[in-house]
Design an enzyme around this catalytic site. Structure first.
Site, PDB file in Angstrom:
ATOM      1  N   GLU A 355       0.746  -1.316   0.005  1.00 44.43           N
ATOM      2  CA  GLU A 355       0.127   0.008   0.167  1.00 44.43           C
ATOM      3  C   GLU A 355       0.898   1.588  -0.180  1.00 44.43           C
ATOM      4  O   GLU A 355       0.443   2.364  -0.553  1.00 44.43           O
ATOM      5  CB  GLU A 355      -0.901   0.073   1.161  1.00 44.43           C
ATOM      6  N   HIS A 386       7.072 -27.273   2.164  1.00 43.67           N
ATOM      7  CA  HIS A 386       6.209 -28.493   1.624  1.00 43.67           C
ATOM      8  C   HIS A 386       5.096 -27.784   0.677  1.00 43.67           C
ATOM      9  O   HIS A 386       4.104 -28.621   0.405  1.00 43.67           O
ATOM     10  CB  HIS A 386       5.605 -29.296   2.700  1.00 43.67           C
ATOM     11  N   LYS A 506     -13.697   1.614  -3.797  1.00 41.35           N
ATOM     12  CA  LYS A 506     -14.459   1.922  -2.642  1.00 41.35           C
ATOM     13  C   LYS A 506     -15.908   2.572  -3.157  1.00 41.35           C
ATOM     14  O   LYS A 506     -17.042   2.514  -2.825  1.00 41.35           O
ATOM     15  CB  LYS A 506     -13.770   2.525  -1.725  1.00 41.35           C
TER      16      LYS A 506
HETATM   17  O1  F6P Z   1      -8.470   1.091   2.394  1.00 42.26           O
HETATM   18  C1  F6P Z   1      -7.075   1.612   3.076  1.00 42.26           C
HETATM   19  C2  F6P Z   1      -7.296   2.059   4.132  1.00 42.26           C
HETATM   20  O2  F6P Z   1      -7.556   3.535   4.116  1.00 42.26           O
HETATM   21  C3  F6P Z   1      -5.754   1.832   4.872  1.00 42.26           C
HETATM   22  O3  F6P Z   1      -4.940   2.678   4.594  1.00 42.26           O
HETATM   23  C4  F6P Z   1      -6.251   1.933   6.287  1.00 42.26           C
HETATM   24  O4  F6P Z   1      -5.554   1.215   6.992  1.00 42.26           O
HETATM   25  C5  F6P Z   1      -7.720   1.389   6.120  1.00 42.26           C
HETATM   26  O5  F6P Z   1      -8.265   1.419   4.969  1.00 42.26           O
HETATM   27  C6  F6P Z   1      -8.789   1.284   7.462  1.00 42.26           C
HETATM   28  O6  F6P Z   1      -9.175   2.681   7.637  1.00 42.26           O
HETATM   29  P1  F6P Z   1      -9.673   3.337   8.812  1.00 42.26           P
HETATM   30  O7  F6P Z   1      -8.876   2.992   9.941  1.00 42.26           O
HETATM   31  O8  F6P Z   1      -9.963   5.082   8.759  1.00 42.26           O
HETATM   32  O9  F6P Z   1     -11.032   2.755   8.857  1.00 42.26           O
END
Ligand code: F6P
Length: 538
Positions: A355, A386, A506
């Protein structure tokens, strides 16, 4: 300070590395050992409880020297200063990157925007300690007067992977609290966890930096609904804790102000286990052990900040990655811990590394024409032997691997330990030395099987051998990789601390969900429309 933002391909040292690569690329690692009897000693180092051997690599002193020149040309030392001194090196989000302050126990200030942030850090640490002590001792009671016996961490990404990996890794140090993690937005998994949790004695720790993440908020709402089916609103304060930067959303959710542990925007999600995000760790192993974890990382921070480049463990490991990734064009790196405790370490590193450095735009906003972000994967040895080691030994791909192990068995199982570690060492040897036609002839292997039984060898590995798995050493181990990630970001001229690449999916998931709700199947591409039609029986 203005970051250097230099395209590595344009640096003098890069050109020299290309020349040097042409000359050395076919030299076998074992040839290097024959030429230099001091190689094992020269290409290994000790630091506190750690022994790092990087001699089994396709690398010589000149490659390392040129990589050092590259680091100097890329202003690495200046960038390290900027990183530790709270400059907003996460440029695209205009944020500092100060998880290192969270593990500082010195009196030195960490200044951000003219203010020392150490005071606030100490306040949160004290609150974590006080709260953990109350839960562990049984002083904190649930709504019916019973002490807490179960903790459920609800979070995803950095709000899950770090705490869950550490709790699992340090299970030897664990107290009586049963700790569970809910991350995925899979109702069935939520239900499976709830099945194990007595409502009267379970504490839910909702961890979300933004408090907006779909998975976490949906899971938290489901859990809250389940909880309120048999209790009353007034009982929430005994069973729900929030860790977030977004205090408005937390209070909207209905969590009491005193049950909130704040985190700051200068802690990146994937580097947040050191903050209040680590509360589940502190609840599971006690605050003192949590503090030892911080201190181990803090000690590695000082090493990274102060050691010269040629002795600097995270920097050396990042040089080796650059050499394979950008010159040998190997695509991935395997992480092989010889410890079941570290079973989740490869997945944890996947987020931390991929990431951070999975970027194709450089710091100037230009499209990158070289490889960045290696693929990180792995599993524990000996299981991995294995499973996928066949491909590392005899496949067509070059896969540099980090072998990680501990000298001591925590339960004193020395017989097993010897077998475990003999496998660890033997694999690194087999990968490097291989087995030739000559060796097979001596064993009277029939001619037609010789090609299949031959091991080319010459496969690289790093060895990280640590005295013992304890909170302090685990903290230091994680910090090594964090600083390696930072160094790679500098050398690749990318921003390591944003993650814009996770946003599009998202947003589209929200859109697909809207279409599910309105029975629409014509707003996406043809393939996605077809899937929506199929799922919704439209
Ligand atoms: O989708 C990635 C992300 O933004 C990560 O970088 C982060 O750790 C995770 O989502 C969770 O985000 P939050 O802590 O704001 O729920």
């Amino acid at each position: 300070m203005k970051l250097a933002n230099k395209n590595p391909l344009k640096l003098k040292a890069w050109k020299k590395l290309e020349e040097h690569f042409k000359v050395t690329k076919n030299i076998r690692i074992d040839e290097y050992f024959k030429k230099n009897i001091l190689r094992a000693k020269e290409m290994s180092c000790s630091w506190e409880d750690f022994f790092i051997d990087y001699s089994k690599n396709k690398i010589d002193q000149k490659s390392l020297m040129l990589l050092k020149d590259l680091a100097i040309e890329a202003n690495l030392s200046e960038e390290i200063k900027a990183y530790f001194s709270g400059e907003k090196i996460n440029k695209t989000e205009k944020r500092a990157v100060l998880h290192t302050a969270l593990r500082s126990f010195s009196n030195e200030p960490f200044i951000l925007d003219g203010k020392d942030i150490m005071h606030d850090i100490r306040v949160v640490r004290d609150k974590m300690k006080e709260f953990s002590d109350k839960i562990i001792s049984g002083e904190w009671k649930g709504f019916s007067g019973k002490p807490i016996t179960h903790v459920v961490n609800i979070g995803i990404g950095g709000s899950d992977l770090g705490p869950s990996m550490v709790v699992e890794a340090l299970s030897f140090y664990k107290n009586h609290i049963n700790t569970y993690f809910i991350s995925n937005i899979e109702g069935d998994h939520v239900r499976e966890v709830l099945k194990k949790c007595p409502i009267e004695s379970t504490l839910f720790v909702i961890v979300s930096k933004t408090f907006k993440t779909q998975e976490t908020i949906s899971n938290a709402n489901t859990v809250k609904k389940w909880f309120l089916e048999s209790t009353s609103q007034g009982s929430i304060s005994k069973h729900f804790i929030a860790i977030s930067t977004n205090l408005d959303e937390v209070s909207e959710f209905g969590i009491d102000q005193q049950n909130v542990f704040p985190i700051k925007d200068w802690v990146g999600g994937r580097f947040s286990l050191w903050s209040a995000v680590g509360l589940s760790i502190s609840l599971s192993i006690g605050y003192e052990n949590f503090e030892a974890l911080l201190k181990g990382a803090g000690s590695m921070d000082l090493h990274f900040k102060n050691a010269p480049i040629e002795d600097n463990i995270p920097i050396i490991l990042s040089f080796i990655s650059i050499w394979y990734n950008n010159f040998y064009k190997s695509e991935s790196e395997a992480i092989i811990p010889y410890s079941e405790y570290l079973k989740s370490f490869p997945s944890y590193l996947q987020q931390a590394s991929m990431e951070s450095n999975g970027k194709s735009i450089d710091r100037n906003g230009d499209l990158i024409t070289y490889q960045t972000g290696t693929l990180i994967w792995g599993a524990t040895g000996t299981n991995a032997q294995h499973a996928f080691f066949q491909l590392i030994h005899q496949g067509t791909k070059l896969i540099p691997a980090d072998f990680i192990g501990f000298k001591t068995s925590l339960y004193g199982e020395t017989d097993h330990q010897d077998k475990l570690i003999s496998n660890f060492f033997a694999q690194t040897e087999a990968l490097m030395v291989g087995k030739s036609k000559n060796d097979l002839n001596k064993e009277n292997v029939i001619d037609e099987l010789i090609p299949f039984k031959t091991f080319e060898g010459n496969k690289p590995s790093n060895t990280i051998l640590i005295e013992k798995l304890n909170p302090y050493n685990l903290g230091a181990l994680i910090a090594i990789y964090e600083h390696k990630i930072f160094t790679l970001g500098v050398l690749w001229n990318i921003y390591s601390y944003d993650q814009w690449g996770v946003e599009l999916g998202k947003k589209l998931a929200d859109k697909v969900l809207e279409d599910f709700e309105s029975n629409t199947n014509n707003t996406h591409d043809k393939s996605t429309n077809q899937l929506i039609k199929l799922y919704k029986d439209l």
